[in-house]
Design a protein around this motif. Structure first.
Motif, PDB file in Angstrom:
ATOM      1  N   VAL A   1      96.132  44.929  26.515  1.00 22.92           N
ATOM      2  CA  VAL A   1      95.911  45.864  25.409  1.00 22.92           C
ATOM      3  C   VAL A   1      97.060  46.860  25.341  1.00 22.92           C
ATOM      4  CG1 VAL A   1      94.358  47.583  24.416  1.00 22.92           C
ATOM      5  CG2 VAL A   1      93.418  45.611  25.634  1.00 22.92           C
ATOM      6  N   LEU A   2      97.644  46.994  24.158  1.00 22.95           N
ATOM      7  CA  LEU A   2      98.711  47.963  23.901  1.00 22.95           C
ATOM      8  C   LEU A   2      98.131  49.047  22.997  1.00 22.95           C
ATOM      9  CD1 LEU A   2     101.702  48.880  23.913  1.00 22.95           C
ATOM     10  CD2 LEU A   2     102.096  47.318  21.993  1.00 22.95           C
ATOM     11  N   VAL A   3      98.030  50.263  23.523  1.00 24.75           N
ATOM     12  CA  VAL A   3      97.387  51.361  22.798  1.00 24.75           C
ATOM     13  C   VAL A   3      98.423  52.412  22.429  1.00 24.75           C
ATOM     14  CG1 VAL A   3      95.574  53.105  22.834  1.00 24.75           C
ATOM     15  CG2 VAL A   3      95.250  50.946  24.067  1.00 24.75           C
ATOM     16  N   LEU A   4      98.445  52.800  21.155  1.00 23.30           N
ATOM     17  CA  LEU A   4      99.408  53.765  20.646  1.00 23.30           C
ATOM     18  C   LEU A   4      98.717  55.067  20.268  1.00 23.30           C
ATOM     19  CD1 LEU A   4     101.241  51.373  18.124  1.00 23.30           C
ATOM     20  CD2 LEU A   4     101.624  51.583  20.592  1.00 23.30           C
ATOM     21  N   SER A   5      99.280  56.176  20.706  1.00 20.26           N
ATOM     22  CA  SER A   5      98.762  57.489  20.324  1.00 20.26           C
ATOM     23  C   SER A   5      99.837  58.516  20.626  1.00 20.26           C
ATOM     24  CB  SER A   5      97.487  57.826  21.103  1.00 20.26           C
ATOM     25  OG  SER A   5      97.117  59.182  20.900  1.00 20.26           O
ATOM     26  N   ASN A   6     100.314  59.215  19.607  1.00 23.60           N
ATOM     27  CA  ASN A   6     101.386  60.176  19.837  1.00 23.60           C
ATOM     28  C   ASN A   6     100.965  61.263  20.826  1.00 23.60           C
ATOM     29  OD1 ASN A   6     104.012  61.296  19.380  1.00 23.60           O
ATOM     30  ND2 ASN A   6     103.070  62.849  18.067  1.00 23.60           N
ATOM     31  N   SER A   7      99.752  61.765  20.662  1.00 22.40           N
ATOM     32  CA  SER A   7      99.277  62.824  21.554  1.00 22.40           C
ATOM     33  C   SER A   7      98.728  62.282  22.863  1.00 22.40           C
ATOM     34  CB  SER A   7      98.173  63.633  20.860  1.00 22.40           C
ATOM     35  OG  SER A   7      97.006  62.831  20.683  1.00 22.40           O
ATOM     36  N   GLY A   8      98.212  61.068  22.820  1.00 20.56           N
ATOM     37  CA  GLY A   8      97.570  60.504  24.000  1.00 20.56           C
ATOM     38  C   GLY A   8      96.156  61.009  24.201  1.00 20.56           C
TER      39      GLY A   8
ATOM     40  N   PRO B   1      94.212  44.713  31.531  1.00 20.38           N
ATOM     41  CA  PRO B   1      95.447  45.498  31.650  1.00 20.38           C
ATOM     42  C   PRO B   1      95.763  46.252  30.360  1.00 20.38           C
ATOM     43  CG  PRO B   1      95.762  43.291  32.514  1.00 20.38           C
ATOM     44  CD  PRO B   1      94.438  43.281  31.815  1.00 20.38           C
ATOM     45  N   MET B   2      96.194  47.499  30.510  1.00 20.50           N
ATOM     46  CA  MET B   2      96.459  48.330  29.339  1.00 20.50           C
ATOM     47  C   MET B   2      97.825  48.993  29.444  1.00 20.50           C
ATOM     48  SD  MET B   2      94.257  51.496  27.715  1.00 20.50           S
ATOM     49  CE  MET B   2      94.691  52.665  28.991  1.00 20.50           C
ATOM     50  N   ILE B   3      98.566  48.911  28.342  1.00 19.95           N
ATOM     51  CA  ILE B   3      99.844  49.606  28.206  1.00 19.95           C
ATOM     52  C   ILE B   3      99.605  50.780  27.259  1.00 19.95           C
ATOM     53  CG2 ILE B   3     102.247  49.437  27.451  1.00 19.95           C
ATOM     54  CD1 ILE B   3     101.915  46.344  27.843  1.00 19.95           C
ATOM     55  N   GLY B   4      99.931  51.963  27.703  1.00 17.14           N
ATOM     56  CA  GLY B   4      99.764  53.142  26.867  1.00 17.14           C
ATOM     57  C   GLY B   4     101.101  53.656  26.372  1.00 17.14           C
ATOM     58  N   VAL B   5     101.133  54.063  25.106  1.00 18.44           N
ATOM     59  CA  VAL B   5     102.345  54.638  24.520  1.00 18.44           C
ATOM     60  C   VAL B   5     101.979  55.983  23.929  1.00 18.44           C
ATOM     61  CG1 VAL B   5     104.162  54.377  22.794  1.00 18.44           C
ATOM     62  CG2 VAL B   5     103.298  52.356  23.994  1.00 18.44           C
ATOM     63  N   ALA B   6     102.606  57.057  24.420  1.00 21.32           N
ATOM     64  CA  ALA B   6     102.323  58.412  23.933  1.00 21.32           C
ATOM     65  C   ALA B   6     103.511  59.305  24.277  1.00 21.32           C
ATOM     66  CB  ALA B   6     101.042  58.953  24.553  1.00 21.32           C
ATOM     67  N   SER B   7     103.503  60.505  23.714  1.00 21.71           N
ATOM     68  CA  SER B   7     104.627  61.419  23.937  1.00 21.71           C
ATOM     69  C   SER B   7     104.369  62.412  25.068  1.00 21.71           C
ATOM     70  CB  SER B   7     104.937  62.184  22.639  1.00 21.71           C
ATOM     71  OG  SER B   7     103.820  62.980  22.270  1.00 21.71           O
TER      72      SER B   7
ATOM     73  N   ALA C   1     103.332  62.696  29.024  1.00 21.27           N
ATOM     74  CA  ALA C   1     103.161  61.924  30.252  1.00 21.27           C
ATOM     75  C   ALA C   1     101.848  62.220  30.950  1.00 21.27           C
ATOM     76  CB  ALA C   1     104.332  62.195  31.194  1.00 21.27           C
ATOM     77  N   ASN C   2     101.351  63.435  30.785  1.00 25.12           N
ATOM     78  CA  ASN C   2     100.101  63.814  31.463  1.00 25.12           C
ATOM     79  C   ASN C   2      98.868  63.666  30.568  1.00 25.12           C
ATOM     80  OD1 ASN C   2     100.674  65.861  29.704  1.00 25.12           O
ATOM     81  ND2 ASN C   2     100.283  67.536  31.158  1.00 25.12           N
TER      82      ASN C   2
ATOM     83  N   THR D   1      95.644  61.907  28.645  1.00 21.87           N
ATOM     84  CA  THR D   1      94.556  61.062  29.153  1.00 21.87           C
ATOM     85  C   THR D   1      94.899  59.581  29.035  1.00 21.87           C
ATOM     86  OG1 THR D   1      92.928  62.737  28.506  1.00 21.87           O
ATOM     87  CG2 THR D   1      92.108  60.503  28.895  1.00 21.87           C
ATOM     88  N   LEU D   2      95.487  59.192  27.893  1.00 16.43           N
ATOM     89  CA  LEU D   2      95.820  57.786  27.682  1.00 16.43           C
ATOM     90  C   LEU D   2      96.779  57.285  28.754  1.00 16.43           C
ATOM     91  CD1 LEU D   2      95.863  55.143  26.070  1.00 16.43           C
ATOM     92  CD2 LEU D   2      97.657  56.147  24.624  1.00 16.43           C
ATOM     93  N   LEU D   3      97.870  58.012  28.957  1.00 15.35           N
ATOM     94  CA  LEU D   3      98.877  57.546  29.905  1.00 15.35           C
ATOM     95  C   LEU D   3      98.406  57.661  31.352  1.00 15.35           C
ATOM     96  CD1 LEU D   3     102.313  58.624  28.387  1.00 15.35           C
ATOM     97  CD2 LEU D   3     100.866  56.648  27.914  1.00 15.35           C
ATOM     98  N   GLN D   4      97.541  58.606  31.639  1.00 14.81           N
ATOM     99  CA  GLN D   4      96.998  58.735  32.985  1.00 14.81           C
ATOM    100  C   GLN D   4      96.101  57.559  33.338  1.00 14.81           C
ATOM    101  OE1 GLN D   4      97.672  61.116  35.448  1.00 14.81           O
ATOM    102  NE2 GLN D   4      99.317  61.640  34.017  1.00 14.81           N
ATOM    103  N   ARG D   5      95.453  56.998  32.340  1.00 14.45           N
ATOM    104  CA  ARG D   5      94.515  55.898  32.589  1.00 14.45           C
ATOM    105  C   ARG D   5      95.133  54.521  32.372  1.00 14.45           C
ATOM    106  NH1 ARG D   5      88.495  56.915  30.652  1.00 14.45           N
ATOM    107  NH2 ARG D   5      88.244  55.541  32.453  1.00 14.45           N
ATOM    108  N   ALA D   6      96.350  54.468  31.835  1.00 11.07           N
ATOM    109  CA  ALA D   6      97.000  53.191  31.547  1.00 11.07           C
ATOM    110  C   ALA D   6      97.560  52.557  32.823  1.00 11.07           C
ATOM    111  CB  ALA D   6      98.121  53.391  30.536  1.00 11.07           C
ATOM    112  N   ASP D   7      97.622  51.223  32.822  1.00 13.92           N
ATOM    113  CA  ASP D   7      98.261  50.510  33.926  1.00 13.92           C
ATOM    114  C   ASP D   7      99.777  50.660  33.853  1.00 13.92           C
ATOM    115  OD1 ASP D   7      95.910  49.016  35.166  1.00 13.92           O
ATOM    116  OD2 ASP D   7      95.739  48.425  33.061  1.00 13.92           O
ATOM    117  N   VAL D   8     100.291  50.673  32.635  1.00 15.66           N
ATOM    118  CA  VAL D   8     101.718  50.862  32.391  1.00 15.66           C
ATOM    119  C   VAL D   8     101.869  51.915  31.304  1.00 15.66           C
ATOM    120  CG1 VAL D   8     103.844  49.810  31.560  1.00 15.66           C
ATOM    121  CG2 VAL D   8     102.338  48.510  33.070  1.00 15.66           C
TER     122      VAL D   8
END
Length: 322
Positions: free
Chosen positions: A95-102, A120-126, A128-129, A131-138
């Motif tokens: 899963v590739l999840v996009l969110s500018n704020s995360g 497996p989840m790839i997170g894309v956000a601006s 780094a800290n 919620t999305l990126l903290q919980r993503a595998d990549v």
């Protein structure tokens, strides 16, 4: 300053700011991108791309780009996912999840589902800290740049970066798999792109429709074949069914005296121009235009020269090949 000048200034400013954002994205691309590629290369199922709002529009485009370049993918709307579409994701997917704020609230159920079932989840956000990126595998962190709208509220630079990032992922996968224009055509059989990538074999006439006669065929029968087949020409083959010549209108005019007393082999032009059935139709069309002819015979690629079909210039034009 006139209104036209103001419009141009605004347009140039927006494009310049977005170009600068893209440069920051390129300069900052790091291990997260490489890890995302590794994850995508090993996917057993499909790539599920998701995002809300403007990120959702970008996610749809990224999913379409993946799918058209050999990586099975589809878009899942996060709000719809909460009402049954979570079942579209399985343990073999990425899963590739996009969110500018995360921090997009509509993504919560989708992200939680991936964590619960080990998808497996790839997170894309601006951030780094986030919620999305903290919980993503990549995690892939976008540069924090100002939006090009001038007020910092309209997604412009951020969506441009996300779109470019998706293209970069798709092209990296495409190059790794050595995806060719021929492969690309398989997913784009229609429209201008499909026409430009069509091969001679896709458009040519074959079987009983091919106008051919043997070298010893009397011109009375040869003329009848030309008339019946409707191409204005006839191919001449030897005992091995290899193309050795062609009879055209010009040949008929040159042998007008006593024409009906000759055989096809006596009237034909020897060693005519031929093409491979695997040649792009656009290339064949260029040959016809350059030689000012309307037909080309397609022969097999080995030395036998057996006739496989005939391509008329009108076949190319009808298919949209230019």
């Amino acid at each position: 300053m006139s209104d036209a000048d103001k419009f141009l200034d605004t347009g140039r400013r927006v494009i310049t700011e977005e170009a600068a954002a893209l440069q920051q994205l390129a300069d900052g691309l790091g291990d997260g991108f490489a890890s995302a590629i590794d994850l995508l290369l090993n996917v057993k199922g499909r790539v599920i791309v998701s995002g809300m709002g403007k990120s959702g529009h970008i996610a749809r485009k990224i999913a379409a780009t993946f799918a058209s370049t050999g990586t099975p993918a589809h878009f899942v709307h996060p709000a719809e996912a909460s009402h049954g579409d979570l079942g579209m994701m399985t343990s073999g997917d990425v899963v590739l999840v996009l969110s500018n704020s995360g921090e997009t609230p509509e993504l919560v159920d989708l992200v939680t589902y991936t964590r619960r079932f080990g998808i497996p989840m790839i997170g894309v956000a601006s951030r780094a800290n986030s919620t999305l990126l903290q919980r993503a595998d990549v995690s892939i962190v976008l540069p924090q740049v100002g939006e090009a709208c001038g007020y910092g509220v309209v997604p412009t630079s951020s969506t441009t970066m996300t779109l470019a990032l998706g293209d970069a992922l798709a092209v990296a996968l495409m190059e790794y798999h050595q995806f060719t224009p021929e492969n690309f055509r398989e997913f784009h059989p229609g429209g201008k792109l499909g026409a430009q990538l069509a091969k001679v074999a896709d458009l040519m006439h074959d079987g009983d429709t091919i106008p051919v006669v043997s070298t010893d065929t009397p011109m009375t029968e040869t003329l009848l074949t030309i008339s019946q087949k409707g191409f204005g020409v006839v191919g001449v083959v030897d005992a091995n069914q290899s193309l050795v010549g062609i009879v055209t209108d010009g040949d008929l005019r040159r042998h007008m005296d006593g024409l009906l007393t000759h055989s096809a082999g006596e009237v034909m032009t020897q060693n005519p121009t031929t093409v491979s059935s695997q040649m792009l139709a656009a290339e064949a069309l260029a040959i016809m235009n350059n030689r000012k002819i309307t037909c080309l015979f397609a022969t097999d690629s080995n030395d036998s020269g057996k006739v496989l079909g005939i391509l008329h210039i009108h076949d190319c034009l009808r298919a949209g090949v230019v």
